[in-house]
Design an enzyme around this catalytic site. Structure first.
Site, PDB file in Angstrom:
ATOM      1  N   PRO A 287     -23.387  -1.551 -19.689  1.00  0.00           N
ATOM      2  CA  PRO A 287     -21.986  -1.809 -20.032  1.00  0.00           C
ATOM      3  C   PRO A 287     -21.031  -1.172 -19.024  1.00  0.00           C
ATOM      4  O   PRO A 287     -21.266  -0.052 -18.575  1.00  0.00           O
ATOM      5  CB  PRO A 287     -21.831  -1.135 -21.401  1.00  0.00           C
ATOM      6  CG  PRO A 287     -22.836  -0.030 -21.389  1.00  0.00           C
ATOM      7  CD  PRO A 287     -23.996  -0.528 -20.569  1.00  0.00           C
ATOM      8  N   ARG A 289     -17.010  -2.471 -18.565  1.00  0.00           N
ATOM      9  CA  ARG A 289     -15.699  -2.621 -19.199  1.00  0.00           C
ATOM     10  C   ARG A 289     -15.646  -2.053 -20.622  1.00  0.00           C
ATOM     11  O   ARG A 289     -14.648  -1.464 -21.031  1.00  0.00           O
ATOM     12  CB  ARG A 289     -15.373  -4.119 -19.235  1.00  0.00           C
ATOM     13  CG  ARG A 289     -13.998  -4.479 -19.699  1.00  0.00           C
ATOM     14  CD  ARG A 289     -13.912  -5.999 -19.943  1.00  0.00           C
ATOM     15  NE  ARG A 289     -14.534  -6.788 -18.910  1.00  0.00           N
ATOM     16  CZ  ARG A 289     -13.894  -7.275 -17.841  1.00  0.00           C
ATOM     17  NH1 ARG A 289     -12.611  -7.073 -17.695  1.00  0.00           N
ATOM     18  NH2 ARG A 289     -14.546  -7.975 -16.929  1.00  0.00           N
ATOM     19  N   ARG A 325      -6.378  -7.361 -11.087  1.00  0.00           N
ATOM     20  CA  ARG A 325      -6.869  -8.341 -12.062  1.00  0.00           C
ATOM     21  C   ARG A 325      -5.863  -9.455 -12.385  1.00  0.00           C
ATOM     22  O   ARG A 325      -6.254 -10.623 -12.422  1.00  0.00           O
ATOM     23  CB  ARG A 325      -7.348  -7.651 -13.338  1.00  0.00           C
ATOM     24  CG  ARG A 325      -8.538  -6.715 -13.110  1.00  0.00           C
ATOM     25  CD  ARG A 325      -9.107  -6.159 -14.416  1.00  0.00           C
ATOM     26  NE  ARG A 325      -9.777  -7.168 -15.186  1.00  0.00           N
ATOM     27  CZ  ARG A 325      -9.300  -7.762 -16.264  1.00  0.00           C
ATOM     28  NH1 ARG A 325      -8.127  -7.419 -16.748  1.00  0.00           N
ATOM     29  NH2 ARG A 325      -9.987  -8.686 -16.876  1.00  0.00           N
ATOM     30  N   CYS A 356       4.531  -8.510  -1.091  1.00  0.00           N
ATOM     31  CA  CYS A 356       5.076  -9.811  -0.696  1.00  0.00           C
ATOM     32  C   CYS A 356       4.132 -10.944  -1.073  1.00  0.00           C
ATOM     33  O   CYS A 356       3.564 -11.608  -0.200  1.00  0.00           O
ATOM     34  CB  CYS A 356       5.319  -9.819   0.802  1.00  0.00           C
ATOM     35  SG  CYS A 356       6.159  -8.341   1.331  1.00  0.00           S
TER      36      CYS A 356
HETATM   37  C1  LIG Z   1     -20.551  -6.019 -13.308  1.00  0.00           C
HETATM   38  C2  LIG Z   1     -21.909  -5.859 -13.867  1.00  0.00           C
HETATM   39  C3  LIG Z   1     -22.100  -5.192 -15.094  1.00  0.00           C
HETATM   40  C4  LIG Z   1     -20.962  -4.697 -15.942  1.00  0.00           C
HETATM   41  O1  LIG Z   1     -20.221  -5.723 -16.501  1.00  0.00           O
HETATM   42  P1  LIG Z   1     -19.145  -5.423 -17.647  1.00  0.00           P
HETATM   43  O2  LIG Z   1     -18.605  -6.733 -17.991  1.00  0.00           O
HETATM   44  O3  LIG Z   1     -18.132  -4.512 -17.044  1.00  0.00           O
HETATM   45  O4  LIG Z   1     -19.874  -4.775 -18.768  1.00  0.00           O
HETATM   46  C5  LIG Z   1     -23.393  -4.998 -15.524  1.00  0.00           C
HETATM   47  N1  LIG Z   1     -24.464  -5.456 -14.810  1.00  0.00           N
HETATM   48  C6  LIG Z   1     -24.306  -6.102 -13.639  1.00  0.00           C
HETATM   49  C7  LIG Z   1     -25.512  -6.565 -12.912  1.00  0.00           C
HETATM   50  C8  LIG Z   1     -23.038  -6.338 -13.134  1.00  0.00           C
HETATM   51  O5  LIG Z   1     -22.889  -7.011 -11.994  1.00  0.00           O
END
Ligand SMILES: *Cc1c(COP(=O)(O)O)cnc(C)c1O
Length: 429
Positions: A287, A289, A325, A356
């Site tokens: 995890p 985010r 984002r 800009c």
């Molecule tokens: C980016 C990524 C994550 C994390 O994704 P989230 O959406 O932030 O939980 C986990 N594993 C891999 C392989 C990723 O590229």
């Protein structure tokens, strides 16, 4: 379920976290700056641990979502490992003292140099590489042999499942660059002796980010379980672990993502004691985010109000280089005044940065108080994940400082960049 103001609250009318008001942070380090709540990282981690209790599990925080070494140290001390995607992140994990045996290395384009460093990281190297292609596997095998090591590998499975998220962060369809099909993985397994530097020990998966439904994950988990059952009939040494990736979504606005408890229940159902799979595997998750997203805000000051007939612009001192984002994905972030505003007239307002580009806009056509004006502080919420870590120097803007609030204390975990930092490594002629 994590929400934008879960770890930030108005105390005596001032937005605060962990007993510290954000105006105090602004006085301390200036604006723009990133402010993180330690509690914000630790609470989802604890919930995940609780949900996975009874399973042999390892939570590997996706470092790319928020990669400051103090943050990696914080989650590592709470028992988590780390999921990396580059040698730079491995270097950070080293500085943060993350246990090598809790590190997995993902990504479609690991270089030979990165592989060698990871194989020799710490005493025994990292826990595993999530390998994404046959040619990557061959390269890793060769490098491991040259170093007299064996690389522990999970093959990344692309289950061709639609994650139903933003196309830019959907990764589990056949057309995407990520992972390998069932057929490709079975073929590798059948010829595994031709990769002498490799110990094939796992299957990994990551179908996308900001997932708001468990249904695609469930489909992917079932396909993964079935693939492991097939591999059991082929491999001399059975798969020992499954890495189920990250991707669980959070609330930025009004989304209702699955709860951590529901997510963990799905994992337990597919891979726990009651799973149709006859044997138990170690379970990893990655995890990002979910842990960092609502643990951070971007604090900024209003420079100008530009009054127009239909809508006003609030020009703030943060910009798309600080938080990409919205410009990159059209993402929604709530924006709130740090000093709670008394009820009064509102007007349609865009919050924009000084860069800009028209896409340098954090919030479009929001009904915001007309009283919000020059010198006022605004917090852009849910900026902990893919915020600072995606920031850059466009328009020669020094990157913002990062501040971690824990138990009433302010810790500056990264200084604001200087103009000298901006030109580091450049030379005339
Ligand atoms: C980016 C990524 C994550 C994390 O994704 P989230 O959406 O932030 O939980 C986990 N594993 C891999 C392989 C990723 O590229």
């Amino acid at each position: 379920m994590s929400t934008p103001l879960e770890f930030f609250e108005y105390k005596k009318g001032i937005l605060s976290t962990g007993g510290v008001s954000l105006d105090h942070v602004a006085d301390h380090v200036g604006t723009p700056c990133y402010v993180y709540s330690a509690e914000g990282f630790l609470k989802p981690l604890q919930e995940l641990k609780k949900g996975l209790k009874g399973l042999d599990s390892l939570i590997c925080f996706a470092a790319k979502s928020c990669s400051n070494i103090a943050i990696l140290d914080l989650v590592a001390k709470a028992g988590a490992g780390v999921d990396l995607v580059s040698g730079g992140e491995l270097f950070r994990a080293g500085l943060a003292g993350v246990s090598p045996q809790k590190i997995v290395f993902s990504g479609v384009g690991k270089t030979p140099g990165e592989m060698a460093t990871a194989l020799e990281f710490g005493e025994a190297g990292i826990f595993a590489f999530n390998v994404e292609s046959v040619s990557e596997l061959a390269t890793l095998s060769t490098i491991a042999e040259e170093l007299g090591r064996t690389a522990t590998v999970a093959l990344r499975f692309n289950p061709d499942v639609n994650a139903k998220t933003h196309p830019a962060v959907s990764t589990g369809l056949k057309k995407h660059k990520f992972g390998m099909s069932r057929a490709e993985i079975l073929k590798i397994a059948e010829g595994i002796e031709s990769f002498p530097g490799i110990a094939l020990a796992g299957i990994s998966l990551h179908i996308g980010s900001q997932l708001l439904s468990l249904a695609p994950l469930k489909d992917a988990f079932i396909l993964t379980r079935e693939l492991i059952e097939e591999l059991d009939t082929i491999l001399p040494d059975l798969i020992r672990f499954v890495d189920l990736g990250g991707g669980l979504g959070i609330t930025y606005s009004k989304e209702k993502p699955p709860t951590i408890a529901q997510y963990c229940a799905l994992i337990a159902k597919q891979f726990g004691p009651k799973s149709p799979l006859k044997r138990r595997l170690k379970i990893l998750i990655e995890p990002g985010r979910l842990i960092s997203g609502n643990a951070g805000v971007l604090l900024t000051e209003v420079l100008y109000r530009k009054v127009r007939k239909d809508k006003d612009f609030l020009v703030v001192d943060a910009a798309m280089n600080d938080l990409l984002r919205p410009a990159l994905y059209g993402s929604h972030h709530e924006a709130v005044p740090v000093f709670a505003m008394p009820k009064g007239p509102r007007k349609k307002t865009d919050i924009v940065g000084p860069v800009c580009e028209t896409s340098d806009c954090f919030a479009a056509e929001r009904p915001l108080p007309k009283a919000l004006n020059q010198g006022d502080l605004v917090a852009i919420l849910s900026a902990g994940a893919y915020g600072f870590s995606m920031s850059g120097n466009y328009n020669s803007r020094p990157r913002a400082p990062e501040v971690l609030i824990r138990e009433g204390k302010i810790r500056v975990i990264r200084d604001r960049e200087s103009y000298e930092d901006l030109v580091k490594g450049e030379r005339l002629e």
